[in-house]
Scaffold this active site. Structure first.
Site, PDB file in Angstrom:
ATOM      1  CB  SER A  95      16.141 168.768  85.636  1.00 41.75           C
ATOM      2  OG  SER A  95      15.324 169.558  86.454  1.00 41.75           O
ATOM      3  CE  LYS A 129      12.678 167.380  86.981  1.00 48.44           C
ATOM      4  NZ  LYS A 129      12.999 166.333  87.982  1.00 48.44           N
ATOM      5  CG  LEU A 130       9.743 172.445  80.472  1.00 52.59           C
ATOM      6  CD1 LEU A 130       8.630 173.249  79.798  1.00 52.59           C
ATOM      7  CD2 LEU A 130      11.117 172.988  80.068  1.00 52.59           C
ATOM      8  CE  LYS A 131      13.429 170.894  89.159  1.00 55.35           C
ATOM      9  NZ  LYS A 131      12.984 169.907  90.181  1.00 55.35           N
ATOM     10  CG  ASP A 150       9.938 168.215  89.522  1.00 55.92           C
ATOM     11  OD1 ASP A 150       9.013 168.168  90.359  1.00 55.92           O
ATOM     12  OD2 ASP A 150      11.126 167.923  89.804  1.00 55.92           O
ATOM     13  CG  ASN A 167      10.687 170.406  92.904  1.00 55.85           C
ATOM     14  OD1 ASN A 167      11.127 170.863  91.854  1.00 55.85           O
ATOM     15  ND2 ASN A 167      11.166 169.298  93.444  1.00 55.85           N
ATOM     16  CD  GLU A 183       9.995 164.930  89.273  1.00 58.05           C
ATOM     17  OE1 GLU A 183      10.259 165.175  88.066  1.00 58.05           O
ATOM     18  OE2 GLU A 183      10.863 164.801  90.142  1.00 58.05           O
ATOM     19  CG  ASP A 229      11.269 163.932  93.565  1.00 55.64           C
ATOM     20  OD1 ASP A 229      11.814 163.324  94.515  1.00 55.64           O
ATOM     21  OD2 ASP A 229      11.867 164.852  92.965  1.00 55.64           O
ATOM     22  CE  LYS A 272      15.047 163.658  92.744  1.00 57.54           C
ATOM     23  NZ  LYS A 272      14.634 164.961  93.303  1.00 57.54           N
ATOM     24  N   GLY A 305      17.573 162.989  89.858  1.00 55.72           N
ATOM     25  CA  GLY A 305      18.900 163.515  90.168  1.00 55.72           C
ATOM     26  C   GLY A 305      18.818 164.571  91.252  1.00 55.72           C
TER      27      GLY A 305
HETATM   28  O1  OSB Z   1      12.888 167.618  92.121  1.00 53.40           O
HETATM   29  O2  OSB Z   1      14.006 166.445  90.770  1.00 53.40           O
HETATM   30  C1  OSB Z   1      13.957 167.342  91.604  1.00 53.40           C
HETATM   31  C2  OSB Z   1      17.396 168.971  91.872  1.00 53.40           C
HETATM   32  C3  OSB Z   1      17.466 169.197  93.236  1.00 53.40           C
HETATM   33  C4  OSB Z   1      16.396 168.850  94.026  1.00 53.40           C
HETATM   34  C5  OSB Z   1      15.254 168.289  93.463  1.00 53.40           C
HETATM   35  C6  OSB Z   1      15.183 168.059  92.093  1.00 53.40           C
HETATM   36  C7  OSB Z   1      16.266 168.453  91.282  1.00 53.40           C
HETATM   37  C8  OSB Z   1      16.263 168.344  89.840  1.00 53.40           C
HETATM   38  C9  OSB Z   1      17.610 168.248  89.160  1.00 53.40           C
HETATM   39  O3  OSB Z   1      15.264 168.425  89.150  1.00 53.40           O
HETATM   40  C10 OSB Z   1      17.842 166.903  88.654  1.00 53.40           C
HETATM   41  C11 OSB Z   1      19.280 166.667  88.218  1.00 53.40           C
HETATM   42  O4  OSB Z   1      20.155 166.439  89.076  1.00 53.40           O
HETATM   43  O5  OSB Z   1      19.504 166.645  87.039  1.00 53.40           O
HETATM   44 MG    MG Z   2      11.441 166.308  91.415  1.00 52.73          MG
END
Ligand code: OSB
Ligand code: MG
Length: 367
Positions: free
Chosen positions: A135, A161-163, A188, A190, A213, A238, A262, A290
């Site tokens: 990520s 995976k790109l935020k 992703d 969020n 995501e 998620d 998760k 994760g």
């Molecule tokens: O949205 O997947 C998520 C980390 C903290 C909270 C939410 C997310 C994440 C990550 C990191 O994307 C994933 C990782 O632990 O590799």
């Molecule tokens: Mg996520």
């Protein structure tokens, strides 16, 4: 089994580089571990709650409080304790899934250690290794992003995976596609968008992403179903998937073509397993998410991801993706994969010398 004592342990772990998402920028972590002793064995659990309630309502201080005041006292009263009954005993306490998951994980670790069984064996894992994705946080500039992605690909990660967030989406994805070609790529958000952004999100359709995501809010399950009709990128949930029931509803509504599992978010590894089974029966793709876990959570996530329904690479990076020093023996990539632990228990345990350096607080809480 009976709980004899429970210790709450806090460790301070600096991140190797800032991790920026649409909800926060993290530079270090304050992680809560749950250490249990039973009449059979000891066990460790990791609470994945972040320091602040921006990913979900839970946060590390709140998790420690609910464990001490409500969860541990309830569980301590049980004389015929098994990992399989923890969730039921804790059910009268509403929510607090990450706190519950940590306690269940510690009990499961003790139970498996006493039985001499690994978590992979317990789950019925069908693979000895699992593919690792990574990520990648939001960066200050596109060149910085391209450098980071190049580094991860060189390390062997099999999926990127790109935020994303408004202002850091189409351009970032386009730049990564242009530079690295046909790599397995997903994004992703969020929860950073609304359904009104559908025309904009549709622009991502051109990039052949594995999935997008959680584009919309945690409670916007129906709106995710609407969005899924308007874009061709598969929608993955998620934050919205807090239980097997939520997963069943999302699947029935057409809100999730893919689910990120998760364990902390859904109340534990046993509920995570149920969601896996549900998705597998319904032909829904799943992968293991994760939460910047230490080696404890990472070990257990790797075992979970070895179940047959996990058909996409997980956010199961090496320890050094986030931490220069892990609290367990470090997890490393082997040809882009993680090796499923075979030792009894959840698959890893804290190294005392490293713990001594990183612990900020530890306290036995049973009376
Ligand atoms: O949205 O997947 C998520 C980390 C903290 C909270 C939410 C997310 C994440 C990550 C990191 O994307 C994933 C990782 O632990 O590799
Ligand atoms: Mg996520």
């Amino acid at each position: 089994m009976k709980l004899t004592d429970v210790e709450l342990v806090r460790v301070a772990m600096p991140l190797v580089s800032p991790f920026r998402t649409s909800f926060s920028t993290q530079t270090a972590r304050d992680i809560l571990l749950v250490h249990v002793t039973t009449d059979d064995a000891e066990g460790w659990g990791e609470c994945v709650a972040l320091s602040e309630p921006y990913y979900s309502p839970e946060y590390v201080g709140g998790a420690a409080d609910v464990l001490e005041r409500f969860l541990v006292p309830r569980l301590s009263a049980v004389t015929d304790l098994t990992a399989e009954t923890v969730a039921e005993v804790l059910a009268p306490v509403r929510g607090h899934r990450m706190a519950k998951a940590a306690l269940e994980m510690a009990v499961l670790d003790a139970q498996l250690t006493a039985a001499g069984a690994s978590l992979g064996q317990y789950f019925g894992a069908t693979r000895a290794t699992v593919p690792a994705g990574v990520s990648v946080g939001i960066m200050d500039s596109i060149p910085e992003l391209l450098d980071a992605v190049a580094g991860y690909l060189a390390e062997g990660y099999l999926r990127i995976k790109l935020k994303i967030e408004p202002g850091w989406d189409v351009e970032a994805v386009s730049a990564v596609r242009e530079r690295f070609g046909d790599i397995p790529l997903q994004v992703d958000a969020n929860t950073a968008y609304t359904l009104a952004d559908a025309p904009h999100l549709r622009r991502l359709d051109d990039f052949d992403l594995l999935l997008i995501e959680q584009p919309l809010g945690e409670e916007d399950i129906r709106q995710h179903a609407e969005l899924a009709k308007l874009i061709s990128t598969p929608v993955c949930l998620d934050e919205s998937i807090v239980s097997a029931e939520a997963a069943a509803d999302a699947i029935a509504l057409g809100a999730a073509q893919v689910i990120n599992i998760k364990p902390g978010r859904v109340g534990g590894y046993l509920e995570a397993r149920r969601i896996h089974d549900l998705c597998r029966a319904n032909g829904i793709a799943v992968w293991c998410g994760g939460m910047l876990e230490t080696g404890l959570g990472r070990a257990a996530n790797i075992a979970l991801a070895a179940l047959p329904g996990f058909n996409l690479p997980g956010d199961i990076s090496a320890s050094d993706r986030f931490y220069a020093t892990d609290i367990t023996a470090p997890f490393v990539l082997v040809d882009g994969h993680q090796v499923v632990p075979t030792v009894p228990g959840i698959g890893a345990s804290p190294l005392p010398d490293i713990m001594d350096e990183l612990v900020t607080e530890r306290r036995w809480i049973t009376s």
